[in-house]
Design a protein around this motif. Structure first.
Motif, PDB file in Angstrom:
ATOM      1  N   ILE A 198       4.943 -16.804   0.360  1.00  0.00           N
ATOM      2  CA  ILE A 198       4.837 -15.427   0.843  1.00  0.00           C
ATOM      3  C   ILE A 198       5.887 -14.556   0.147  1.00  0.00           C
ATOM      4  O   ILE A 198       5.614 -13.426  -0.259  1.00  0.00           O
ATOM      5  CB  ILE A 198       5.012 -15.361   2.375  1.00  0.00           C
ATOM      6  N   LEU A 199       7.103 -15.074  -0.005  1.00  0.00           N
ATOM      7  CA  LEU A 199       8.149 -14.319  -0.697  1.00  0.00           C
ATOM      8  C   LEU A 199       7.787 -14.117  -2.169  1.00  0.00           C
ATOM      9  O   LEU A 199       8.025 -13.046  -2.729  1.00  0.00           O
ATOM     10  CB  LEU A 199       9.500 -15.018  -0.552  1.00  0.00           C
ATOM     11  N   ALA A 200       7.198 -15.143  -2.792  1.00  0.00           N
ATOM     12  CA  ALA A 200       6.750 -15.004  -4.181  1.00  0.00           C
ATOM     13  C   ALA A 200       5.706 -13.889  -4.281  1.00  0.00           C
ATOM     14  O   ALA A 200       5.731 -13.079  -5.210  1.00  0.00           O
ATOM     15  CB  ALA A 200       6.178 -16.324  -4.678  1.00  0.00           C
ATOM     16  N   LYS A 201       4.819 -13.849  -3.287  1.00  0.00           N
ATOM     17  CA  LYS A 201       3.802 -12.798  -3.236  1.00  0.00           C
ATOM     18  C   LYS A 201       4.456 -11.417  -3.161  1.00  0.00           C
ATOM     19  O   LYS A 201       4.034 -10.489  -3.859  1.00  0.00           O
ATOM     20  CB  LYS A 201       2.906 -13.046  -2.025  1.00  0.00           C
ATOM     21  N   LEU A 202       5.491 -11.294  -2.359  1.00  0.00           N
ATOM     22  CA  LEU A 202       6.234 -10.037  -2.275  1.00  0.00           C
ATOM     23  C   LEU A 202       6.766  -9.650  -3.649  1.00  0.00           C
ATOM     24  O   LEU A 202       6.575  -8.524  -4.111  1.00  0.00           O
ATOM     25  CB  LEU A 202       7.394 -10.163  -1.292  1.00  0.00           C
ATOM     26  N   GLY A 203       7.439 -10.581  -4.308  1.00  0.00           N
ATOM     27  CA  GLY A 203       8.011 -10.302  -5.626  1.00  0.00           C
ATOM     28  C   GLY A 203       6.959  -9.902  -6.648  1.00  0.00           C
ATOM     29  O   GLY A 203       7.143  -8.949  -7.409  1.00  0.00           O
ATOM     30  N   ILE A 204       5.852 -10.609  -6.635  1.00  0.00           N
ATOM     31  CA  ILE A 204       4.764 -10.328  -7.585  1.00  0.00           C
ATOM     32  C   ILE A 204       4.159  -8.959  -7.320  1.00  0.00           C
ATOM     33  O   ILE A 204       3.966  -8.153  -8.237  1.00  0.00           O
ATOM     34  CB  ILE A 204       3.684 -11.431  -7.506  1.00  0.00           C
ATOM     35  N   LYS A 205       3.861  -8.673  -6.055  1.00  0.00           N
ATOM     36  CA  LYS A 205       3.225  -7.394  -5.696  1.00  0.00           C
ATOM     37  C   LYS A 205       4.132  -6.211  -6.015  1.00  0.00           C
ATOM     38  O   LYS A 205       3.674  -5.186  -6.494  1.00  0.00           O
ATOM     39  CB  LYS A 205       2.832  -7.369  -4.216  1.00  0.00           C
ATOM     40  N   LEU A 206       5.423  -6.347  -5.730  1.00  0.00           N
ATOM     41  CA  LEU A 206       6.339  -5.245  -6.039  1.00  0.00           C
ATOM     42  C   LEU A 206       6.416  -4.993  -7.537  1.00  0.00           C
ATOM     43  O   LEU A 206       6.486  -3.847  -7.979  1.00  0.00           O
ATOM     44  CB  LEU A 206       7.728  -5.530  -5.469  1.00  0.00           C
ATOM     45  N   LYS A 207       6.398  -6.076  -8.294  1.00  0.00           N
ATOM     46  CA  LYS A 207       6.432  -5.932  -9.754  1.00  0.00           C
ATOM     47  C   LYS A 207       5.157  -5.261 -10.268  1.00  0.00           C
ATOM     48  O   LYS A 207       5.210  -4.346 -11.084  1.00  0.00           O
ATOM     49  CB  LYS A 207       6.591  -7.313 -10.393  1.00  0.00           C
ATOM     50  N   GLN A 208       4.014  -5.741  -9.767  1.00  0.00           N
ATOM     51  CA  GLN A 208       2.733  -5.224 -10.243  1.00  0.00           C
ATOM     52  C   GLN A 208       2.470  -3.796  -9.771  1.00  0.00           C
ATOM     53  O   GLN A 208       2.103  -2.934 -10.557  1.00  0.00           O
ATOM     54  CB  GLN A 208       1.589  -6.126  -9.772  1.00  0.00           C
ATOM     55  N   ALA A 209       2.637  -3.544  -8.495  1.00  0.00           N
ATOM     56  CA  ALA A 209       2.247  -2.260  -7.915  1.00  0.00           C
ATOM     57  C   ALA A 209       3.300  -1.165  -8.076  1.00  0.00           C
ATOM     58  O   ALA A 209       2.960   0.014  -8.128  1.00  0.00           O
ATOM     59  CB  ALA A 209       1.915  -2.434  -6.436  1.00  0.00           C
ATOM     60  N   GLN A 252       0.806  -1.226   0.000  1.00  0.00           N
ATOM     61  CA  GLN A 252       0.000   0.000   0.000  1.00  0.00           C
ATOM     62  C   GLN A 252       0.840   1.278   0.000  1.00  0.00           C
ATOM     63  O   GLN A 252       0.318   2.362  -0.242  1.00  0.00           O
ATOM     64  CB  GLN A 252      -0.922   0.011   1.227  1.00  0.00           C
ATOM     65  N   GLN A 253       2.135   1.158   0.278  1.00  0.00           N
ATOM     66  CA  GLN A 253       2.990   2.339   0.348  1.00  0.00           C
ATOM     67  C   GLN A 253       3.289   2.880  -1.047  1.00  0.00           C
ATOM     68  O   GLN A 253       3.407   2.127  -2.006  1.00  0.00           O
ATOM     69  CB  GLN A 253       4.302   2.008   1.075  1.00  0.00           C
ATOM     70  N   SER A 254       3.452   4.191  -1.130  1.00  0.00           N
ATOM     71  CA  SER A 254       3.716   4.805  -2.438  1.00  0.00           C
ATOM     72  C   SER A 254       5.202   5.052  -2.686  1.00  0.00           C
ATOM     73  O   SER A 254       5.604   5.265  -3.816  1.00  0.00           O
ATOM     74  CB  SER A 254       2.955   6.122  -2.556  1.00  0.00           C
ATOM     75  N   ASN A 255       6.014   4.999  -1.631  1.00  0.00           N
ATOM     76  CA  ASN A 255       7.428   5.350  -1.790  1.00  0.00           C
ATOM     77  C   ASN A 255       8.353   4.134  -1.867  1.00  0.00           C
ATOM     78  O   ASN A 255       9.541   4.255  -1.588  1.00  0.00           O
ATOM     79  CB  ASN A 255       7.872   6.244  -0.628  1.00  0.00           C
ATOM     80  N   VAL A 256       7.844   2.996  -2.267  1.00  0.00           N
ATOM     81  CA  VAL A 256       8.665   1.787  -2.323  1.00  0.00           C
ATOM     82  C   VAL A 256       9.687   1.912  -3.450  1.00  0.00           C
ATOM     83  O   VAL A 256       9.339   2.189  -4.591  1.00  0.00           O
ATOM     84  CB  VAL A 256       7.796   0.523  -2.509  1.00  0.00           C
ATOM     85  N   LYS A 257      10.954   1.730  -3.090  1.00  0.00           N
ATOM     86  CA  LYS A 257      12.043   1.852  -4.068  1.00  0.00           C
ATOM     87  C   LYS A 257      12.658   0.494  -4.416  1.00  0.00           C
ATOM     88  O   LYS A 257      13.209   0.316  -5.485  1.00  0.00           O
ATOM     89  CB  LYS A 257      13.150   2.746  -3.508  1.00  0.00           C
ATOM     90  N   GLY A 258      12.608  -0.455  -3.471  1.00  0.00           N
ATOM     91  CA  GLY A 258      13.204  -1.751  -3.725  1.00  0.00           C
ATOM     92  C   GLY A 258      13.058  -2.678  -2.544  1.00  0.00           C
ATOM     93  O   GLY A 258      12.586  -2.286  -1.474  1.00  0.00           O
ATOM     94  N   ALA A 259      13.471  -3.922  -2.749  1.00  0.00           N
ATOM     95  CA  ALA A 259      13.423  -4.918  -1.685  1.00  0.00           C
ATOM     96  C   ALA A 259      14.544  -5.927  -1.902  1.00  0.00           C
ATOM     97  O   ALA A 259      14.869  -6.286  -3.032  1.00  0.00           O
ATOM     98  CB  ALA A 259      12.075  -5.630  -1.658  1.00  0.00           C
ATOM     99  N   VAL A 260      15.111  -6.354  -0.779  1.00  0.00           N
ATOM    100  CA  VAL A 260      16.161  -7.374  -0.793  1.00  0.00           C
ATOM    101  C   VAL A 260      15.754  -8.453   0.196  1.00  0.00           C
ATOM    102  O   VAL A 260      15.434  -8.166   1.351  1.00  0.00           O
ATOM    103  CB  VAL A 260      17.532  -6.786  -0.390  1.00  0.00           C
ATOM    104  N   VAL A 261      15.760  -9.692  -0.268  1.00  0.00           N
ATOM    105  CA  VAL A 261      15.513 -10.839   0.600  1.00  0.00           C
ATOM    106  C   VAL A 261      16.833 -11.574   0.737  1.00  0.00           C
ATOM    107  O   VAL A 261      17.377 -12.081  -0.245  1.00  0.00           O
ATOM    108  CB  VAL A 261      14.423 -11.765   0.020  1.00  0.00           C
ATOM    109  N   ASP A 262      17.338 -11.616   1.958  1.00  0.00           N
ATOM    110  CA  ASP A 262      18.638 -12.219   2.245  1.00  0.00           C
ATOM    111  C   ASP A 262      18.422 -13.622   2.803  1.00  0.00           C
ATOM    112  O   ASP A 262      17.914 -13.795   3.907  1.00  0.00           O
ATOM    113  CB  ASP A 262      19.383 -11.341   3.250  1.00  0.00           C
TER     114      ASP A 262
END
Length: 173
Positions: free
Chosen positions: A64-75, A40-50
């Motif tokens: 859940i991690l796949a969901k993160l990747g998909i949502k970041l790509k889509q949104a 829901q955030q508008s200022n998302v710049k990136g994400a790193v999963v270590d």
């Protein structure tokens, strides 16, 4: 029972997730809620999963991690990064298709991930210059550092001057 955990940090719109140990489904509820907030955030710049300290990860966590990747790509039109050092974890993540939504950095490939820096050519002069430069930089950051490090920098500058004098006039040393 899960013997691992998920750590999270965020800075200026970049989100970091560290999966440590054996992480299973019961560790995912809070992660899933967090991902919904991030989406829901508008200022998302990136994400790193270590995954460099992951010893086991179940399919729920991977989902859940796949969901993160998909949502970041889509949104946000962002492709998150996944970092792994364990070949089994990397293979599992890739076999589940996470490579489709993450940039996968497999640290088993020395051209991709971190390496230990090797100290080469450590001379007294090089060390002196490095220490002096580092402390001058700290002094520039604020007045407190200026006051703290000024005596050290002056001492190092004297040492540097003495060293230069010895190099120029080796018989005077």
């Amino acid at each position: 029972m899960s013997t691992g955990h998920v750590e999270y940090a965020s800075l200026n719109g970049t989100h970091f997730f560290k999966i440590i140990g054996e992480v299973r489904a019961q560790s995912c509820i809070s992660l899933d809620k967090l991902l919904s907030k991030i989406e829901q955030q508008s200022n998302v710049k990136g994400a790193v999963v270590d995954l460099t300290q992951t010893t086991f990860i179940d399919s729920t966590v991977l989902g859940i991690l796949a969901k993160l990747g998909i949502k970041l790509k889509q949104a946000h039109q962002i492709q998150a990064v996944m970092l792994s050092t364990n070949p089994d974890i990397t293979t599992l993540a890739n076999s589940m298709g996470l490579g489709q939504v993450f940039i996968m950095l497999n640290c088993g490939d020395n051209n991709v991930c971190t390496r230990t820096l090797v100290d080469e050519n450590i001379t007294h002069k090089a060390m002196l210059n490095t220490v002096l430069d580092a402390h001058r930089t700290l002094m520039e950051l604020n007045d407190s550092n200026q006051n703290i490090f000024e005596p050290l920098v002056k001492q190092l500058e004297k040492e540097q001057d003495q060293f230069e004098e010895e190099v120029v006039n080796p018989h005077n040393a």
